[in-house]
Write a protein that holds these residues in place. Structure first.
Motif, mmCIF file in Angstrom:
data_model
loop_
_atom_site.group_PDB
_atom_site.id
_atom_site.type_symbol
_atom_site.label_atom_id
_atom_site.label_comp_id
_atom_site.label_asym_id
_atom_site.label_seq_id
_atom_site.Cartn_x
_atom_site.Cartn_y
_atom_site.Cartn_z
ATOM 1 N N THR A 134 -30.040 5.918 -19.787
ATOM 2 C CA THR A 134 -29.279 7.168 -19.760
ATOM 3 C C THR A 134 -28.197 7.122 -18.695
ATOM 4 O O THR A 134 -27.041 7.502 -18.945
ATOM 5 N N THR A 194 -35.702 13.271 -18.363
ATOM 6 C CA THR A 194 -35.805 12.638 -19.679
ATOM 7 C C THR A 194 -37.149 12.916 -20.334
ATOM 8 O O THR A 194 -37.212 13.421 -21.465
ATOM 9 N N ASN A 195 -38.234 12.575 -19.663
ATOM 10 C CA ASN A 195 -39.569 12.689 -20.247
ATOM 11 C C ASN A 195 -40.589 12.415 -19.148
ATOM 12 O O ASN A 195 -40.217 12.076 -18.020
ATOM 13 N N GLY A 229 -35.657 17.215 -21.294
ATOM 14 C CA GLY A 229 -36.352 16.730 -22.478
ATOM 15 C C GLY A 229 -37.534 17.627 -22.799
ATOM 16 O O GLY A 229 -38.373 17.899 -21.933
ATOM 17 N N ASP A 231 -39.919 17.184 -25.249
ATOM 18 C CA ASP A 231 -40.937 16.579 -26.098
ATOM 19 C C ASP A 231 -42.281 16.385 -25.413
ATOM 20 O O ASP A 231 -43.195 15.814 -26.010
ATOM 21 N N SER A 255 -34.172 16.947 -27.568
ATOM 22 C CA SER A 255 -35.399 16.533 -28.238
ATOM 23 C C SER A 255 -35.098 15.462 -29.269
ATOM 24 O O SER A 255 -34.010 15.411 -29.842
ATOM 25 N N VAL A 256 -36.094 14.595 -29.510
ATOM 26 C CA VAL A 256 -36.072 13.708 -30.674
ATOM 27 C C VAL A 256 -37.306 13.956 -31.533
ATOM 28 O O VAL A 256 -37.549 13.222 -32.481
ATOM 29 N N PHE A 268 -30.210 17.583 -30.104
ATOM 30 C CA PHE A 268 -31.392 16.908 -30.616
ATOM 31 C C PHE A 268 -30.979 15.842 -31.622
ATOM 32 O O PHE A 268 -29.865 15.858 -32.163
ATOM 33 N N HIS A 298 -36.478 6.380 -28.940
ATOM 34 C CA HIS A 298 -36.426 6.521 -27.484
ATOM 35 C C HIS A 298 -34.995 6.413 -26.977
ATOM 36 O O HIS A 298 -34.598 7.134 -26.052
ATOM 37 N N GLN A 301 -33.146 9.608 -27.695
ATOM 38 C CA GLN A 301 -33.358 10.615 -26.652
ATOM 39 C C GLN A 301 -32.417 10.377 -25.475
ATOM 40 O O GLN A 301 -31.822 11.317 -24.936
ATOM 41 N N ASN A 302 -32.262 9.112 -25.097
ATOM 42 C CA ASN A 302 -31.309 8.789 -24.030
ATOM 43 C C ASN A 302 -29.897 9.208 -24.424
ATOM 44 O O ASN A 302 -29.137 9.725 -23.591
ATOM 45 N N CYS A 304 -29.067 11.639 -26.454
ATOM 46 C CA CYS A 304 -28.967 13.104 -26.380
ATOM 47 C C CYS A 304 -28.711 13.562 -24.950
ATOM 48 O O CYS A 304 -27.869 14.441 -24.698
#
Length: 469
Positions: A134, A194-195, A229, A231, A255-256, A268, A298, A301-302, A304
């Protein structure tokens, strides 16, 4: 270099003389402080002495008399699993403990900013997985768009080694939990989460402490905009804490896993398409499927998170898309090292845990999977949802046979060495296959680092292709 402000004429102790410690010493000296340096490693002390720094054993009695602050390198524990003895001595003497990230944020702004048309911005990215990609993607897209950008922190240069920012410049920082947990000053303009997945739990006293270290970037930093993030439960909790309501666009949710709806600002990705919604209306979209540098959910998501940052900084969707198209990817992170006869060879040596390996396996189909190494706690059961993508696993490492026992439903070959695994995978691969290194294990049973392991994979691939094996 960013000279450290606020310590002119003061004596400041530095414990740990690796990259961040020596960088802090130089910046403190440039700001008028007197650094007092120590490291248990003699070679590190000699390097500091060669640069003219005062080297003094901080473990001796009375070492913190007259010391204004202790600057701690990120690898040294200050609380869990047990605080370093020198940190305890500093705390007993009432000496504040900080790190180079805290020094950076207290020193970044300068008087020259009064003459800037646009004040510089700091973007800080944290989370368990995807921080590096990211951060690098944001930096790449800004640079491609003609914006002055510097990449620093856990990737690129040390935070205090960067150049003083220019008018309208952006500093993109990747920050680990080790860095965010201790910094006394955290004031990014834009912060990204991120997560979260379990990692470094001994260092943080459990998952709650790990999340708390990440959360400090937002709770104490007070960024103008937070990109979160959604998720995992922790991200949803954090977004709820920061937001004043559903329409508060200071929080951008990403989100993914699901389509995000509502009156706020959302980005998303679903089935390979990135969508941006504001106030319930779609205002931008990008087809991510053909972007080779960002394969898999994955990386989407980065994408986004990076998209949201760049939109906040004023880039148009088409400019962002053009930057993504030219993003080459990072070494050892879903890095395409070769394509030949319809077979793609991918180096994801950074997939050192089950969670990151799962994401890599979900990014491709018809995988010839090279895996194994120093296995971490928890086993391999969490990989089950993606093992249907694996045609055959080629297991390396000193404990290859034991590792293979955790792959009961997968066809396995015990190879032990990287060269043998690549040779067999290359020989078996057919057009449309992906030969993927995603070890799901640490590298230290055979290599000094995951980088060395990834380099060996790439070298073995090129040797196999060159020999026509």
């Amino acid at each position: 270099m960013i000279p450290v402000r606020g310590y002119d004429g003061a004596r400041v102790a530095i414990l740990g003389l690796g990259r961040s410690g020596l960088s802090a010493a130089r910046s403190l000296r440039a700001g008028g402080a007197t650094p007092i340096c120590w490291d248990d490693n003699e070679a590190a002390r000699e390097r500091a002495a060669d640069e003219g720094f005062e080297v003094l054993d901080l473990g001796r009695d009375g070492a913190f008399h007259g010391i204004a602050s202790l600057i701690l390198s990120p690898g040294i524990p200050h609380l869990y699993p047990a605080p370093n003895r020198i940190v305890m001595a500093a705390q007993a003497a009432g000496v504040p403990v900080d790190n180079d990230i805290g020094l950076f944020f207290r020193s970044f702004a300068g008087a020259e900013w009064a003459d800037f048309d646009q004040p510089p911005k700091v973007v800080a990215i944290t989370g368990s997985n995807g921080k590096s990609t990211t951060s690098a993607l944001i930096h790449h897209m800004l640079t491609e768009a003609g914006r002055n950008s510097q990449l620093a922190g856990n990737i690129g240069r040390g935070v205090l080694d960067i150049d003083p920012p220019q008018d309208g410049g952006v500093v993109v920082l990747e920050l680990s939990s080790y860095q965010t947990e201790l910094a006394r000053s955290l004031t990014p303009d834009i912060a990204v989460f991120t997560n979260l997945s379990p990692d470094h739990l001994d260092r943080h006293g459990g998952l709650g402490g790990y999340f708390a270290a990440k959360r400090r970037l937002f709770a104490e930093g007070g960024p103008d905009r937070a990109i979160i993030g959604m998720d995992e439960a922790e991200g949803r909790f954090l977004a709820g804490q920061l937001s004043e309501g559903a329409g508060d666009d200071r929080v951008i949710r990403i989100s993914v896993a699901e389509k995000l709806t509502g009156p706020g600002w959302q980005v998303f990705a679903r089935k390979g398409f990135l969508s941006e919604y504001r106030k319930g209306r779609q205002v931008g979209s990008i087809d991510l499927r053909a972007i080779k540098g960002l394969p898999g959910a994955h990386n989407h998501q980065n994408a986004c998170a990076a998209y949201a940052v760049c939109r906040t900084l004023g880039l148009a969707p088409r400019v962002i898309e053009a930057g993504m198209q030219t993003y080459p990817g990072l070494p050892h992170r879903s890095q395409i090292v070769a394509e030949a006869s319809g077979v793609t060879y991918v180096n994801d040596s950074k997939a050192t845990n089950v969670d990151s390996a799962l994401k890599a396996l979900q990014a491709f189909s018809r995988i010839r999977w090279i895996c194994g190494g120093l296995q971490k706690e928890g086993g391999l059961a969490a990989l089950a949802p993606a093992l249907g993508n694996v045609t055959r696993a080629y297991v390396i490492g000193r404990e290859a046979a034991q590792f293979a026992l955790g792959l009961e439903t997968t066809e396995v070959e015990i190879c032990t060495s990287m060269a043998e695994a690549v040779r067999r995978a290359h020989a078996d691969a057919e057009a449309g296959d992906t030969v993927l290194l995603a070890p799901a294990a640490a590298s230290f049973d055979q290599y000094d680092s995951f980088e060395k392991r990834g380099d060996d994979f790439a070298a073995c691939v090129h040797a196999a292709l060159g020999s026509g094996q």
